[in-house]
Scaffold this active site. Structure first.
Site, PDB file in Angstrom:
ATOM      1  N   CYS A   2     -80.076 -35.113  16.969  1.00 49.27           N
ATOM      2  CA  CYS A   2     -80.982 -35.895  16.144  1.00 49.27           C
ATOM      3  C   CYS A   2     -80.186 -36.627  15.068  1.00 49.27           C
ATOM      4  CB  CYS A   2     -81.985 -34.973  15.469  1.00 49.27           C
ATOM      5  SG  CYS A   2     -82.823 -33.891  16.627  1.00 49.27           S
ATOM      6  N   ARG A  27     -78.873 -41.528  18.438  1.00 52.74           N
ATOM      7  CA  ARG A  27     -78.713 -40.065  18.508  1.00 52.74           C
ATOM      8  C   ARG A  27     -79.956 -39.389  19.066  1.00 52.74           C
ATOM      9  NH1 ARG A  27     -74.410 -37.564  15.609  1.00 52.74           N
ATOM     10  NH2 ARG A  27     -75.516 -35.637  15.984  1.00 52.74           N
ATOM     11  N   TRP A  74     -84.505 -35.909  18.869  1.00 53.64           N
ATOM     12  CA  TRP A  74     -84.305 -35.705  20.307  1.00 53.64           C
ATOM     13  C   TRP A  74     -84.771 -34.284  20.555  1.00 53.64           C
ATOM     14  CZ3 TRP A  74     -81.492 -32.619  23.742  1.00 53.64           C
ATOM     15  CH2 TRP A  74     -81.290 -33.147  25.027  1.00 53.64           C
ATOM     16  N   ASN A 100     -80.964 -30.872  12.382  1.00 52.91           N
ATOM     17  CA  ASN A 100     -80.372 -31.155  13.688  1.00 52.91           C
ATOM     18  C   ASN A 100     -79.685 -29.873  14.139  1.00 52.91           C
ATOM     19  OD1 ASN A 100     -79.092 -32.312  15.918  1.00 52.91           O
ATOM     20  ND2 ASN A 100     -77.376 -33.058  14.697  1.00 52.91           N
ATOM     21  N   GLY A 101     -80.021 -29.387  15.332  1.00 50.81           N
ATOM     22  CA  GLY A 101     -79.404 -28.150  15.807  1.00 50.81           C
ATOM     23  C   GLY A 101     -80.445 -27.247  16.428  1.00 50.81           C
ATOM     24  N   GLU A 480     -67.518 -42.141  37.759  1.00 49.28           N
ATOM     25  CA  GLU A 480     -67.884 -42.766  36.487  1.00 49.28           C
ATOM     26  C   GLU A 480     -68.815 -43.971  36.723  1.00 49.28           C
ATOM     27  OE1 GLU A 480     -67.900 -41.944  33.548  1.00 49.28           O
ATOM     28  OE2 GLU A 480     -67.888 -43.739  32.313  1.00 49.28           O
ATOM     29  N   LYS A 484     -72.573 -44.272  35.221  1.00 52.22           N
ATOM     30  CA  LYS A 484     -73.018 -45.384  34.371  1.00 52.22           C
ATOM     31  C   LYS A 484     -74.312 -45.973  34.925  1.00 52.22           C
ATOM     32  CE  LYS A 484     -71.199 -44.730  31.577  1.00 52.22           C
ATOM     33  NZ  LYS A 484     -70.137 -43.927  31.047  1.00 52.22           N
ATOM     34  N   GLU A 487     -77.321 -43.587  34.376  1.00 54.45           N
ATOM     35  CA  GLU A 487     -77.713 -43.461  32.974  1.00 54.45           C
ATOM     36  C   GLU A 487     -78.528 -44.633  32.466  1.00 54.45           C
ATOM     37  OE1 GLU A 487     -74.593 -41.532  30.069  1.00 54.45           O
ATOM     38  OE2 GLU A 487     -73.652 -42.995  31.370  1.00 54.45           O
ATOM     39  N   HIS A 503     -68.322 -36.291  56.046  1.00 52.15           N
ATOM     40  CA  HIS A 503     -68.761 -34.891  56.109  1.00 52.15           C
ATOM     41  C   HIS A 503     -70.199 -34.721  55.606  1.00 52.15           C
ATOM     42  CE1 HIS A 503     -64.700 -33.755  57.150  1.00 52.15           C
ATOM     43  NE2 HIS A 503     -64.259 -34.476  56.124  1.00 52.15           N
ATOM     44  N   LYS A 603     -76.691 -39.595  22.171  1.00 47.78           N
ATOM     45  CA  LYS A 603     -75.273 -39.956  22.119  1.00 47.78           C
ATOM     46  C   LYS A 603     -74.370 -38.741  21.998  1.00 47.78           C
ATOM     47  CE  LYS A 603     -71.814 -42.783  22.019  1.00 47.78           C
ATOM     48  NZ  LYS A 603     -71.387 -43.187  23.365  1.00 47.78           N
TER      49      LYS A 603
END
Ligand code: F6R
Length: 608
Positions: A2, A27, A74, A100-101, A480, A484, A487, A503, A603
Site C-alpha cells: 500500500c 503501490r 492493495w 502497510n503490512g 520475461e 510482460k 501482466e 514434449h 509495485k
C-alpha cells in the site's frame, strides 16, 4: 504494497496529500482514503476505486487541517470495501491510522480487545492497531504507539494521528517508511517519489523504530522509547524523473529510458581494461577465489534476470550457480555456507520473499550481496554489500528498465569475478567491456524502430494466447516476454525453452496461436531454433521472431520479424528483451488496458 503519505505543516495539507498519494498509486489502487485534523476536528474520507474516481466522489480537498495522512490500498486482509479502506480508527474516533503490512497475530489481539469492550467495524488486520493505541493512550501519543507496536507481530509501516496532538507518529517493521524533512513542514511516506516535489532530504526509518514528526522537528526512538540518532540522506532522483514526461504511460517512458538507465548503471564502473566494483562488492580477492557456489534469489522479473546471470557467471567464471525463487528458498533447507555467495536481486528492495530468503542465507553464514535499485531499502540494509542498478525511479508496475540494469550489474559482476579468479584473460576483459559499452546505443536503435513493433501488435492484439520460446541465454527472455504480456494485457502467455515444445506445448499450436521466438543468430542454438520454427510453421502456427539484423533467411521464413543489432552472445538478452517489452506494451494499449496499474498487481510486494 500500500502507499502511505503523511504531512504536518503550517499550511492546509489535503491538496498536497492528494498530489503525493497520486504518485504512489502504483503501490496499491483498489481503494483510497485521507484523514485531516485541524486541531479541533478529525475528518476522514475514503472509498473503493482508483484515486481519481474516489476524489471525484468525495472531493478530498474539502478536508481541512494542517496535519493528515493518506493511503492507497492493495487488499490483503479484508475485502475491497469502503469500510476496509484506510484510514482506520478506534472506538472514540480520536485516533486515525494508515498501515502497510500484515499483523500476523491480529485475531488473538482482536479477541482480547473485544473482551475489553472494543467495537470493531472492519474486516482488516490493521484496525487492531487503532484499538491498541486507544487502549494504551494516557495523554502521550508516542507512548501509546510504542505500547501498541510492542504487542503486534508482523510487518508494519504505520502513520498515526490523534485529534489532540499536532504530530504524526510513524513506526516501521519490515515495511518501508521514510521521513521527509521539508521547509517548515515534515512528511512521512512509504516511497520517495511521493514527496520528491517537496523535499529530497529523507531519513529512512529502521526496523522497530518510531518517529515523532511535527512541523519543525522530527525525533526518532527505538521500540523501548530510547532516543535514536538518525542520518539525513539526500535523494539523487528529482521529481521530474519520476513524472511521465509526455509519455502515455510510465511503462513506455521507462522502456525508452533504457539507454540512459544502462549508461547510469555503467557510469563510473568501467575503465578500458577493468571493472571498478571491488568496493561495492565488498569481497577481498581471496574471498572471491574461495567461493564454491553462487545462489541467486529473486522474484518475478528479478528471477528472470537471475537466470540470465546464471548463464553469464557459469560461462565466464566457471563458478556453479543456482537460481532460486526467493519464496521457495527457505522452505527447503537450502545447502549454503560461508563459501557461498548469495546474490539477491530486487528493484524495490522491499520484496518480502527476497528479504526472507536473504535472512535464511545469512543464518547459514553465506555472504549476501544485493542488486537493488531503491536506495535505503530493507534488502540493502539486510545485505553485506549492495551494488545499485542506478536506473532511476521505476513507477510502471511492470518492470522494464530495472531488468536491463540488473542484467548489466550481473554482467559487471561476472567479468569482475572472472578477472579476479584468473579465468578471464586481460584481453577478454577488455573485449567484454567494449561489448558492454555498445549496448546503450544498440538499444536506442531498437527503440527508434518501435513503430514496427507497434504494427506487429496491431496484427495480433486480439489473440487470447501466446507462446514465447527461446533457447540458451534467451530462454529467460522468453519467460520475461510472456510475463510482460500477461501482466499488462491479461493475454494468457507462456514462456518455454524452445526444445521443450515437442514434449507437450506443441499440442497448443494452431492457426490462432502466435508463437514468439527469440531466434538471434549465434553459433550454439540457432540451427536448433530454426528447426523449432519449422515445427511450428508446419502445424499452422503464426511465427513472430526476434532475429539478428541481416538474417535474411529467417526473415523470409517467419510471419513477422523484429530485428536487433548483433553483440556478443552473452549480451543478447539486453537487446532481445526490448522488443518484447514494447510488444507487450502496445498489445495492452490496443486492448485498452490500464497499463501502469494492472489489475491485482502492486509495485512492491511487501507481504510473503
Ligand atoms: C514484473 C514485476 C515483478 C517484480 C517482482 C520482484 O514486471 O515487476 O515480477 O519483478 O515482484 O520485485 P522486486 O524486483 O522489487 O523485488
Amino acid at each position: 504494497m500500500c502507499g502511505i503519505v503523511g504531512l504536518v505543516s503550517k499550511r492546509e495539507v489535503s491538496k498536497i496529500l492528494l498530489e503525493c498519494i497520486r504518485k504512489l498509486e502504483y503501490r496499491g489502487y483498489d481503494s483510497v482514503g485521507m484523514v485531516c485534523c485541524d486541531g479541533k476536528d478529525i475528518c476522514t474520507k475514503k472509498d473503493i476505486g482508483k484515486i481519481d474516481e474516489v476524489d471525484k466522489k468525495v472531493n478530498f480537498i474539502e478536508l481541512n487541517g494542517n496535519m493528515g495522512l493518506a493511503h492507497s490500498r492493495w487488499s490483503t486482509h479484508g475485502r475491497t470495501t469502503k469500510e476496509n479502506a484506510h484510514p482506520h480508527t478506534d472506538c472514540t474516533g480520536d485516533v486515525s491510522i494508515v498501515h502497510n503490512g500484515i499483523i500476523e497475530n491480529h485475531l488473538e489481539l482482536k479477541e482480547e480487545l473485544i473482551k475489553k469492550g472494543h467495537k470493531f467495524s472492519t474486516e482488516t488486520d490493521t484496525e487492531v492497531i487503532a484499538h491498541l493505541i486507544e487502549e494504551n493512550y494516557k495523554g502521550d501519543l508516542k507512548d501509546a504507539v510504542l505500547a501498541a507496536v510492542g504487542k503486534i507481530e508482523g510487518s508494519y509501516g504505520l502513520g498515526v494521528v490523534h485529534k489532540n496532538h499536532d504530530e504524526i507518529v510513524a513506526a516501521r517493521n519490515e515495511s518501508p517508511l521514510i521521513v521527509g524533512i521539508g521547509d517548515g513542514e515534515n512528511f512521512i511516506c512509504s516511497d520517495v517519489p511521493a514527496i520528491l516535489k517537496y523535499t529530497r532530504n529523507v531519513v529512512y526509518l529502521g526496523n522497530e523504530e518510531v518517529a515523532v514528526v511535527t512541523t519543525d522537528k522530527v525525533e526518532f526512538f527505538d521500540v523501548n522509547g530510547e532516543w535514536v540518532d538518525k542520518k539525513v540522506e539526500k535523494i539523487d532522483w528529482d521529481a521530474e524523473q519520476a513524472q511521465k514526461q509526455g509519455y502515455k504511460h510510465f511503462m513506455l517512458k521507462e522502456i525508452f529510458e533504457q539507454p540512459r538507465a544502462i549508461s547510469e548503471t555503467i557510469n563510473g564502473r568501467l575503465d578500458d581494461s577493468d571493472i571498478l566494483i571491488k568496493d561495492e562488492i565488498g569481497l577481498s580477492v581471496d574471498e572471491i577465489k574461495k567461493v564454491k557456489k553462487i545462489v541467486i534469489v529473486a522474484c518475478g522479473t528479478g528471477w528472470h534476470a537471475g537466470l540470465v546471470g546464471e548463464f553469464m557467471i557459469e560461462e565466464l567464471t566457471r563458478i556453479p550457480v543456482e537460481v532460486e525463487y526467493a519464496s521457495e528458498f527457505r522452505y527447503r533447507n537450502p545447502i549454503v555456507d560461508k563459501t557461498t555467495i548469495v546474490i539477491a536481486i530486487s528493484q524495490s528492495g522491499e520484496t518480502a520473499d527476497t528479504l526472507a530468503a536473504m535472512k535464511e542465507a545469512k543464518k547459514k553464514r553465506a555472504k549476501v550481496i544485493s542488486i537493488v535499485n531503491v536506495k535505503g531499502s530493507s534488502i540493502e540494509r539486510e545485505s553485506d554489500s549492495t551494488v545499485y542498478t542506478h536506473s532511476g525511479p521505476e513507477i510502471g508496475v511492470a518492470s522494464t528498465k530495472a531488468f536491463t540494469s540488473q542484467l548489466v550489474v550481473l554482467y559487471l559482476m561476472t567479468v569482475y569475478f572472472g578477472k579476479v579468479k584468473g579465468v578471464l584473460p586481460q584481453e577478454q576483459v577488455r573485449n567484454r567491456i567494449r561489448d558492454l559499452r555498445r549496448v546503450p546505443l544498440q538499444i536506442q536503435s531498437i527503440l527508434e524502430d518501435s513503430d514496427y513493433i507497434k504494427e506487429c501488435a496491431e496484427l495480433y492484439y486480439k489473440r487470447a494466447n501466446a507462446l514465447y520460446l527461446g533457447r540458451g541465454i534467451n530462454y529467460p527472455i522468453a519467460l520475461e516476454g510472456a510475463l510482460k504480456l500477461k501482466e499488462v494485457s491479461y493475454v494468457h502467455a507462456e514462456g518455454y525453452p524452445a526444445a521443450e515444445m515437442k514434449h507437450g506445448p506443441i499440442a497448443l499450436i494452431d492457426k490462432d496461436m502466435p508463437v514468439v521466438f527469440v531466434a538471434t543468430k549465434d553459433d550454439r542454438t540457432y540451427s536448433k531454433i530454426l528447426g523449432n520454427i519449422e515445427e511450428t510453421k508446419s502445424r499452422g502456427g503464426i511465427v513472430i521472431a526476434i532475429i539478428t539484423k541481416g538474417d535474411k533467411g529467417l526473415k523470409e521464413k517467419v510471419d513477422t520479424n523484429v530485428h536487433i543489432p548483433k553483440n556478443s552472445y552473452i549480451l543478447t538478452p539486453l537487446l532481445s528483451v526490448v522488443p518484447l517489452q514494447l510488444l507487450a506494451y502496445y498489445i495492452a494499449d490496443k486492448r485498452g488496458c490500464d497499463i501502469d496499474k494492472p489489475r491485482n498487481l502492486a509495485k512492491s510486494v511487501t507481504v510473503e
